[in-house]
Enzyme design. Structure first.
Site: not given
Length: 309
Positions: A224-225, A272, A254, A148
């Site tokens: 990403a996270r 997301h 989330e 990515i």
């Protein structure tokens, strides 16, 4: 081949469920209730993960198919010890996540979401939009240069932006310079984009010092996270103008993200959804169906647990 049962360890998207239901019987996992006899295949997601305790409770499972690229919430060592294969879906979402990163960069820098709200509120005419930040010939720093990260870098370079990156190891075959320290990368960048995997190695690697180095005209993007950012520090940086703006697709919690984000005009919020396109959903479903079929037929497939014991 006889119709087989899949054990769903967590809720899965409706399109994936419908595709599975065409070929398999689906059973929801209910802790405390044993699955039907003979169930060998379970399904989870990268966000829901897989624990050793789950595998211990389900000794008949031989394959867990996970939707997503992330592996940090899947106990691969436990799976390997118990002889359980782990299928996942790398590669198929790379290009769409990279597109989303560039989209969030533009949305944050050029105030696109804010401009939409400005027009809808009838403020155009009586008021004038505040200036946005140009990205032409600016520098983008990318943390994480896997599939990515490289796809983001190619796009940014194609836009005429300078590209540098940070990661644990240099990759001499890449055309973009490697910066060993994330803070130094932030200081040299107009835009900082996070494309690292989650997990303990990257937990809160973006802290107040990194954001301060990015500076008051800097743009922060995270695909990403949520765990890779010290979220209170990010909120403070946005509130105080330590950085100019942010584009976020992921959060520490989330979907119950910190409500302070909702009050900020200088952050673009996405649910997301970086990989949620028609094309990627089709590719993910096909990949999962293909991996499960390969397991049933004794053919090779990419097993994330292989060698992890």
């Amino acid at each position: 081949m006889a119709r087989e049962t899949l054990l769903l360890l967590c809720p899965i998207p409706a399109d994936l469920r419908a595709a599975f239901a065409q070929h398999y019987d689906l059973v929801e996992d209910k802790p405390g209730t044993p699955p039907p006899d003979g169930v060998r295949i379970a399904v989870t997601t990268a966000m829901a993960g897989l624990t050793d305790a789950q595998l211990e409770r389900l000794p008949g499972i031989r394959l867990v198919a996970s939707q997503g690229t992330g592996l940090e919430k899947l106990d691969l060592s436990a799976a390997a010890r118990r002889g359980v294969a782990i299928a996942f879906t790398p590669d198929v979402m790379t290009e769409d996540v990279a597109d989303a990163a560039i989209g969030l960069m533009y949305a944050a820098a050029r105030r696109i979401a804010q401009a939409d709200r400005f027009v809808r509120a009838g403020r155009w005419g009586p008021e004038r939009m505040a200036p946005s930040i140009s990205l032409h010939r600016k520098k983008v720093g990318i943390s994480g240069m896997g599939r990515i990260g490289q796809a983001i870098a190619r796009r940014a370079a194609g836009l005429g932006m300078g590209v540098a990156w940070h990661g644990p190891r240099a990759k001499p075959d890449l055309p973009w310079p490697h910066v060993p320290a994330l803070r130094d990368l932030a200081a040299a960048s107009d835009v900082l984009i996070m494309a690292v995997p989650g997990g303990s190695d990257t937990d809160r690697m973006v802290d107040a010092a990194v954001l301060e180095a990015l500076g008051p005209r800097g743009i922060f993007v995270n695909v990403a996270r949520g765990s890779v950012v010290d979220e209170p520090a990010l909120i403070a940086a946005l509130e105080q103008g330590t950085i100019a703006a942010a584009g976020l697709d992921v959060y520490a919690r989330e979907p119950a993200l910190d409500p302070r984000f909702l009050a900020l005009e200088n952050v673009v919020l996405a649910p997301h959804s970086a990989s949620i396109t028609y094309e990627t959903r089709q590719a993910i479903i096909a990949r999962m169906l293909g991996d499960i079929a390969a397991f049933r037929e004794g053919r090779e497939f990419l097993d994330a647990a292989a060698g992890a014991g």
